[in-house]
Design a protein around this motif. Structure first.
Motif, mmCIF file in Angstrom:
data_model
loop_
_atom_site.group_PDB
_atom_site.id
_atom_site.type_symbol
_atom_site.label_atom_id
_atom_site.label_comp_id
_atom_site.label_asym_id
_atom_site.label_seq_id
_atom_site.Cartn_x
_atom_site.Cartn_y
_atom_site.Cartn_z
ATOM 1 N N VAL A 134 -13.531 -62.904 35.929
ATOM 2 C CA VAL A 134 -14.463 -61.887 35.439
ATOM 3 C C VAL A 134 -15.319 -62.473 34.320
ATOM 4 O O VAL A 134 -14.787 -62.983 33.336
ATOM 5 C CB VAL A 134 -13.687 -60.655 34.908
ATOM 6 N N PRO A 135 -16.645 -62.410 34.446
ATOM 7 C CA PRO A 135 -17.501 -62.939 33.373
ATOM 8 C C PRO A 135 -17.254 -62.190 32.078
ATOM 9 O O PRO A 135 -16.975 -60.981 32.086
ATOM 10 C CB PRO A 135 -18.922 -62.687 33.904
ATOM 11 N N PHE A 136 -17.358 -62.902 30.953
ATOM 12 C CA PHE A 136 -17.069 -62.294 29.659
ATOM 13 C C PHE A 136 -17.918 -62.949 28.588
ATOM 14 O O PHE A 136 -18.066 -64.176 28.559
ATOM 15 C CB PHE A 136 -15.583 -62.450 29.321
ATOM 16 N N ASP A 137 -18.497 -62.137 27.726
ATOM 17 C CA ASP A 137 -19.293 -62.625 26.600
ATOM 18 C C ASP A 137 -18.414 -62.606 25.359
ATOM 19 O O ASP A 137 -18.189 -61.539 24.775
ATOM 20 C CB ASP A 137 -20.523 -61.737 26.396
ATOM 21 N N PRO A 138 -17.879 -63.776 24.924
ATOM 22 C CA PRO A 138 -16.937 -63.778 23.798
ATOM 23 C C PRO A 138 -17.590 -63.409 22.475
ATOM 24 O O PRO A 138 -16.917 -62.909 21.571
ATOM 25 C CB PRO A 138 -16.420 -65.228 23.781
ATOM 26 N N LYS A 139 -18.892 -63.639 22.357
ATOM 27 C CA LYS A 139 -19.569 -63.315 21.102
ATOM 28 C C LYS A 139 -19.688 -61.808 20.914
ATOM 29 O O LYS A 139 -19.416 -61.272 19.837
ATOM 30 C CB LYS A 139 -20.963 -63.957 21.076
ATOM 31 N N LEU A 140 -20.089 -61.123 21.973
ATOM 32 C CA LEU A 140 -20.229 -59.665 21.900
ATOM 33 C C LEU A 140 -18.937 -58.945 22.227
ATOM 34 O O LEU A 140 -18.775 -57.767 21.925
ATOM 35 C CB LEU A 140 -21.332 -59.201 22.860
ATOM 36 N N ASN A 188 -23.364 -61.433 37.494
ATOM 37 C CA ASN A 188 -22.968 -62.843 37.603
ATOM 38 C C ASN A 188 -21.578 -63.022 38.199
ATOM 39 O O ASN A 188 -20.768 -63.807 37.714
ATOM 40 C CB ASN A 188 -23.035 -63.532 36.234
ATOM 41 N N VAL A 189 -21.294 -62.271 39.251
ATOM 42 C CA VAL A 189 -20.033 -62.436 39.963
ATOM 43 C C VAL A 189 -20.322 -62.604 41.445
ATOM 44 O O VAL A 189 -21.309 -62.085 41.953
ATOM 45 C CB VAL A 189 -19.100 -61.220 39.773
ATOM 46 N N PRO A 190 -19.489 -63.381 42.146
ATOM 47 C CA PRO A 190 -19.677 -63.490 43.587
ATOM 48 C C PRO A 190 -19.320 -62.162 44.260
ATOM 49 O O PRO A 190 -18.449 -61.447 43.789
ATOM 50 C CB PRO A 190 -18.690 -64.592 43.988
ATOM 51 N N GLY A 191 -19.983 -61.843 45.346
ATOM 52 C CA GLY A 191 -19.717 -60.576 46.056
ATOM 53 C C GLY A 191 -20.746 -60.415 47.139
ATOM 54 O O GLY A 191 -21.924 -60.650 46.923
ATOM 55 N N VAL A 192 -20.325 -59.971 48.320
ATOM 56 C CA VAL A 192 -21.254 -59.809 49.423
ATOM 57 C C VAL A 192 -22.056 -58.538 49.217
ATOM 58 O O VAL A 192 -21.500 -57.481 48.936
ATOM 59 C CB VAL A 192 -20.492 -59.736 50.765
ATOM 60 N N ARG A 193 -23.387 -58.630 49.366
ATOM 61 C CA ARG A 193 -24.268 -57.488 49.249
ATOM 62 C C ARG A 193 -25.067 -57.381 50.543
ATOM 63 O O ARG A 193 -26.153 -57.933 50.652
ATOM 64 C CB ARG A 193 -25.193 -57.652 48.045
#
Length: 437
Positions: free
Chosen positions: A374-380, A392-397
């Motif tokens: 899971v994408p994560f912004d450590p600063k925020l 910004n994650v893989p996934g079929v659309r």
């Protein structure tokens, strides 16, 4: 707590966790978008706090065939309603009754003692469900990033709240209340909750759901004065009028407010929104008006006090001579720059030392990463998302033929201006945005 929402459409067999669903999971098949047309759409909600239960309620109400599994790392449900709401606010916890009805639905299952990221991974959940909603909340606190923060006697308000509310991970906290003065950094509702619990006469808390271990410590507390410190001024406090009234009326205590902090404020509040104006007017009256005879007598008998210190920013936690305990906190005096929402506190160069034996940091919570996938912004301290949808994650659309016809019409429209049969779309991201993906 911010709601972190995710939608995937890949279906697969149940990956196998400690407590598998009692009903069937969608069989492997081609990807399809979750909609009200699904015969048995399966949704996973991670976290059983208010955000998780409200999400489940909405899904069960508006998607009449949906099934919802709620995963919770604690053995018990309800998140901040159980572990965050102050014990002397039982009316706020009444929402548990509604959540209980949701959990009892034959289309909803609660699965406690399952930690996502440890017992089951997010990719496994993606494979098993049509949609995964991350509502696990903010499990950490914002640090002060100042010298002395690591000293014994410096405690996060989040941990302190968890301690007196029975959150298992905070039961070893054992706060030392063997001091006369405590300082709380931050001026939100959590800060006032903590101040109120520190100053409320023990007999007023004994019939609440506060833990007996916490009551044992609070009965022995020597704290007589609590300072609630903020970087900005009275117009920027984050607490609400209800919590302020409770502090002003708290038995056995008296407020300490500096009238000079409120100079010129009467004229400046005329155009602010009504809730903020009413809150500031109550602060003004408390700070500048002489109390009535009855209130003055009550305050004269008060053995404890609380005060608001404005325009002060923590600079350093000061140690005792042996370096083993908190002796005080050094505060930078600030002034305000900017107007409205852009108002910020900047140091003036002056400092003052405030003696105390306990520092509680209440400057905000932040989330932790839940899973490497899971994408994560450590600063925020947040999961990057657009209107709740994780990015910004893989996934079929999948793009349907009717979707293509929308793109086709857009290309034709764009080509008409230059006399062309069409102007081809070449950026996949733009195409997906046009389709609302």
């Amino acid at each position: 707590m911010a709601l972190r929402c995710w939608r995937w459409w890949h279906c697969s067999a149940w990956p196998g966790v400690r407590s598998p669903p009692s009903r069937s999971i969608p069989t492997p098949g081609f990807c399809r978008q979750f909609s009200t047309q699904e015969k048995t759409p399966q949704v996973c909600v991670v976290g059983s706090g208010p955000a998780g239960f409200y999400t489940a309620q909405h899904l069960l109400k508006h998607h009449t065939r949906a099934h919802v599994d709620i995963y919770e790392k604690q053995l018990v449900p309800f998140g901040l309603v159980r572990f965050g709401v102050a014990p002397d606010h039982p009316e706020v916890k009444n929402v548990i009754n509604t959540f209980t009805q949701t959990a009892r639905s034959d289309r909803c299952s609660f699965r406690g003692n399952v930690e996502v990221g440890r017992d089951v991974s997010v990719p496994e959940l993606q494979e098993a469900y049509h949609a995964v909603v991350l509502s696990y909340g903010a499990e950490d606190h914002q640090t002060l990033d100042i010298p002395g923060e690591e000293l014994p006697g410096v405690v996060s308000a989040r941990a302190f709240v968890g301690w007196y509310n029975g959150l298992p991970e905070n039961q070893a906290l054992a706060p030392d209340l063997n001091c006369d003065t405590a300082v709380i950094l931050g001026q939100g509702n959590v800060a006032l909750d903590v101040a109120r619990i520190l100053l409320t006469p023990p007999q007023h808390l004994e019939k609440t759901d506060i833990t007996e271990a916490a009551m044992g410590v609070l009965r022995q507390s020597r704290v007589k004065t609590v300072w609630i410190v903020g970087r900005r001024g009275p117009l920027q406090v984050a607490f609400t009028i209800k919590e302020l009234r409770e502090m002003i009326q708290l038995p056995g205590t008296r407020p300490i407010l500096d009238s000079s902090d409120f100079l010129g404020l009467q004229d400046r509040i005329k155009d602010v929104p009504r809730p903020r104006r009413r809150l500031t007017e109550l602060l003004l009256r408390t700070a500048t008006e002489k109390p009535g005879v009855e209130e003055a007598a009550r305050q004269a008998l008060a053995s404890r006090a609380w005060g608001l210190r404005f325009f002060r920013s923590p600079q350093q936690v000061l140690p005792t001579p042996d370096g083993q305990q908190v002796a005080g906190i050094r505060l930078a005096v600030t002034r305000l720059e900017g107007v409205g929402e852009s108002t910020r506190a900047v140091p003036t160069g002056e400092v003052e030392d405030l003696p105390c034996g306990l520092v509680l940091s209440s400057v905000g919570y932040k989330s932790r990463p839940i899973d490497p996938s899971v994408p994560f912004d450590p600063k925020l301290g947040v999961i990057p998302n657009i209107e709740g949808r994780v990015v910004n994650v893989p996934g079929v659309r999948p793009v349907s033929f009717s979707d293509w016809e929308k793109l086709d019409a857009e290309e034709v429209c764009r080509g008409q201006g230059s006399g062309k049969p069409r102007e081809k779309l070449v950026d996949p991201r733009e195409m997906l945005q046009l389709l609302g993906h």
